[in-house]
Design an enzyme around this catalytic site. Structure first.
Site, PDB file in Angstrom:
ATOM      1  N   ASP A   1       0.826  -1.211   0.000  1.00 32.83           N
ATOM      2  CA  ASP A   1       0.000   0.000   0.000  1.00 32.83           C
ATOM      3  C   ASP A   1       0.866   1.270   0.000  1.00 32.83           C
ATOM      4  O   ASP A   1       1.980   1.263   0.511  1.00 32.83           O
ATOM      5  CB  ASP A   1      -0.914  -0.027   1.238  1.00 32.83           C
ATOM      6  CG  ASP A   1      -2.065   0.959   1.118  1.00 32.83           C
ATOM      7  OD1 ASP A   1      -2.344   1.437  -0.001  1.00 32.83           O
ATOM      8  OD2 ASP A   1      -2.692   1.253   2.151  1.00 32.83           O
TER       9      ASP A   1
ATOM     10  N   SER B   1      -7.733  -5.480  -5.026  1.00 34.08           N
ATOM     11  CA  SER B   1      -8.829  -6.018  -4.219  1.00 34.08           C
ATOM     12  C   SER B   1     -10.156  -5.930  -4.967  1.00 34.08           C
ATOM     13  O   SER B   1     -10.274  -5.179  -5.942  1.00 34.08           O
ATOM     14  CB  SER B   1      -8.940  -5.243  -2.904  1.00 34.08           C
ATOM     15  OG  SER B   1      -9.441  -3.935  -3.144  1.00 34.08           O
TER      16      SER B   1
ATOM     17  N   GLU C   1     -12.607  -4.428  -3.905  1.00 38.15           N
ATOM     18  CA  GLU C   1     -13.019  -3.031  -3.711  1.00 38.15           C
ATOM     19  C   GLU C   1     -12.288  -2.071  -4.653  1.00 38.15           C
ATOM     20  O   GLU C   1     -12.795  -0.990  -4.966  1.00 38.15           O
ATOM     21  CB  GLU C   1     -12.776  -2.602  -2.260  1.00 38.15           C
ATOM     22  CG  GLU C   1     -13.733  -3.238  -1.249  1.00 38.15           C
ATOM     23  CD  GLU C   1     -13.436  -4.695  -0.958  1.00 38.15           C
ATOM     24  OE1 GLU C   1     -12.286  -5.132  -1.177  1.00 38.15           O
ATOM     25  OE2 GLU C   1     -14.356  -5.413  -0.524  1.00 38.15           O
ATOM     26  N   ASN C   2     -11.099  -2.469  -5.091  1.00 37.46           N
ATOM     27  CA  ASN C   2     -10.338  -1.578  -5.991  1.00 37.46           C
ATOM     28  C   ASN C   2     -11.030  -1.377  -7.343  1.00 37.46           C
ATOM     29  O   ASN C   2     -10.724  -0.428  -8.070  1.00 37.46           O
ATOM     30  CB  ASN C   2      -8.911  -2.094  -6.208  1.00 37.46           C
ATOM     31  CG  ASN C   2      -8.002  -1.940  -5.002  1.00 37.46           C
ATOM     32  OD1 ASN C   2      -7.107  -2.744  -4.781  1.00 37.46           O
ATOM     33  ND2 ASN C   2      -8.212  -0.897  -4.210  1.00 37.46           N
TER      34      ASN C   2
HETATM   35  C1  IPE Z   1      -5.590  -2.687  -0.135  1.00 37.62           C
HETATM   36  O1  IPE Z   1      -5.199  -1.347  -0.312  1.00 37.62           O
HETATM   37  C2  IPE Z   1      -5.573  -3.398  -1.426  1.00 37.62           C
HETATM   38  C3  IPE Z   1      -4.264  -3.600  -2.046  1.00 37.62           C
HETATM   39  C4  IPE Z   1      -3.115  -3.268  -1.523  1.00 37.62           C
HETATM   40  C5  IPE Z   1      -4.292  -4.238  -3.327  1.00 37.62           C
HETATM   41  P1  IPE Z   1      -6.266  -0.186  -0.468  1.00 37.62           P
HETATM   42  O2  IPE Z   1      -5.491   1.071  -0.591  1.00 37.62           O
HETATM   43  O3  IPE Z   1      -7.224  -0.502  -1.540  1.00 37.62           O
HETATM   44  O4  IPE Z   1      -7.011  -0.275   0.934  1.00 37.62           O
HETATM   45  P2  IPE Z   1      -7.878   0.788   1.733  1.00 37.62           P
HETATM   46  O5  IPE Z   1      -8.991   1.199   0.838  1.00 37.62           O
HETATM   47  O6  IPE Z   1      -6.991   1.932   2.073  1.00 37.62           O
HETATM   48  O7  IPE Z   1      -8.328   0.062   2.952  1.00 37.62           O
HETATM   49  C1  IPE Z   2      -1.599   0.298  -3.385  1.00 37.18           C
HETATM   50  O1  IPE Z   2      -1.408   1.673  -3.396  1.00 37.18           O
HETATM   51  C2  IPE Z   2      -1.911  -0.263  -4.751  1.00 37.18           C
HETATM   52  C3  IPE Z   2      -3.295  -0.711  -4.923  1.00 37.18           C
HETATM   53  C4  IPE Z   2      -4.216  -0.688  -3.998  1.00 37.18           C
HETATM   54  C5  IPE Z   2      -3.664  -1.221  -6.220  1.00 37.18           C
HETATM   55  P1  IPE Z   2      -2.605   2.696  -3.392  1.00 37.18           P
HETATM   56  O2  IPE Z   2      -2.976   2.990  -4.793  1.00 37.18           O
HETATM   57  O3  IPE Z   2      -3.700   2.210  -2.516  1.00 37.18           O
HETATM   58  O4  IPE Z   2      -1.913   3.961  -2.728  1.00 37.18           O
HETATM   59  P2  IPE Z   2      -2.529   4.969  -1.678  1.00 37.18           P
HETATM   60  O5  IPE Z   2      -3.067   4.154  -0.553  1.00 37.18           O
HETATM   61  O6  IPE Z   2      -3.589   5.735  -2.396  1.00 37.18           O
HETATM   62  O7  IPE Z   2      -1.376   5.818  -1.265  1.00 37.18           O
HETATM   63 MG    MG Z   3      -4.070   2.400  -0.549  1.00 38.45          MG
END
Ligand code: IPE
Ligand code: IPE
Ligand code: MG
Length: 246
Positions: free
Chosen positions: A21, A66, A68-69
């Site tokens: 993350d 995820s 949710e992503n």
């Molecule tokens: C969790 O990170 C999913 C991955 C690292 C793939 P997110 O950035 O999506 O999680 P939340 O939304 O902050 O909990």
């Molecule tokens: C993790 O980094 C990668 C994925 C969840 C795909 P983020 O994209 O969630 O980065 P932040 O949390 O916005 O910094």
């Molecule tokens: Mg994140």
């Protein structure tokens, strides 16, 4: 002595899982587009895969996308899918040369066809490899996995293939995406967030949790070795008393 030299080879986590993350915040801090954060995140992936192979961790699972992503802006989702395809293409040789087997968990059918094909290709080509199993969690959500598991077991009960009395941990394990993986021993999350975000809820029942402020694109081998040293200092009691373990 470096962190790596201090690692006790007899006390390694068998299964390490990582919530990668902080890509977006890394980019923002530098005044860059989020996409640059994701691109630089692939360097950290390579480092951590190599580090695990060097110290002989047999199972590494990376949370890459995820369920949710999917709710992120379309343009970001598309970029992440493209990055997945290009990374697979780029890394297949290195994975194979290093005897690493690729595996994937999640609702893979939700991925674009091209990504599914590329993934299948790398999984097929590396399936006989035995040094380490690298699992990518893609379109993965633990609740989705649990629902899928309950549906499959319910169908078997309905068709008299299994009786309700015989449903135990092993039966459930055998229906999860992670059926071929051991329980997680150590779960690392980067970027300072201290939550699980729907990752491997069943499988981390007794995992040690490790949170670090380092943003994923900055994560390097030494960070991982430090996390392992921290893990090795802990006493995993699994409900017993400390004296019982002596
Ligand atoms: C969790 O990170 C999913 C991955 C690292 C793939 P997110 O950035 O999506 O999680 P939340 O939304 O902050 O909990
Ligand atoms: C993790 O980094 C990668 C994925 C969840 C795909 P983020 O994209 O969630 O980065 P932040 O949390 O916005 O910094
Ligand atoms: Mg994140």
């Amino acid at each position: 002595m470096t962190a790596k030299d201090q690692i006790d080879k007899d006390k390694l986590p068998k299964h390490l899982a990582v919530i990668m993350d902080g890509n977006g915040r890394w980019a923002k801090q530098k005044g860059l587009f989020r996409s640059m954060g994701h691109e630089n995140g692939t360097k950290a992936v390579r480092e951590i895969v190599e580090a695990c192979a060097e110290i002989n961790i047999p199972y590494l699972t990376l949370y890459a996308f995820s369920t949710e992503n999917w709710n992120r802006p379309k343009i970001e989702v598309e970029l992440l899918m493209k990055l997945l395809v290009s990374s697979l293409k780029k890394e297949i040789k290195t994975l194979h040369d290093n005897n690493i087997k690729l595996n994937a968990i999640g609702n893979l059918e939700a991925l674009p066809k091209k990504a599914q094909r590329e993934l299948k290709d790398v999984i097929d080509k590396t399936k006989e490899n035995s040094r380490m199993t690298l699992t990518l969690a893609l379109s993965y959500g633990s609740r989705e996995e649990i629902i899928k598991t309950i549906k499959e077991i319910s169908h078997k009960v309905k068709n008299n293939l299994i009786s309700p009395e015989n449903i135990d941990e092993t039966v459930i394990n055998n229906h999860l995406y992670t059926q071929n993986l051991p329980d997680v021993d150590l779960l690392i999350r980067t970027s300072g967030e201290q939550r699980i975000s729907n990752f491997l809820l069943w499988q981390i029942a007794y995992a040690e949790l490790y949170f670090t402020d380092t943003l994923w694109p900055d994560y390097r081998k030494n960070h991982l070795f430090e996390a392992i040293l921290n893990y090795q200092k802990r006493e995993r009691r699994f409900g017993k008393t400390s004296e019982q373990l002596k």
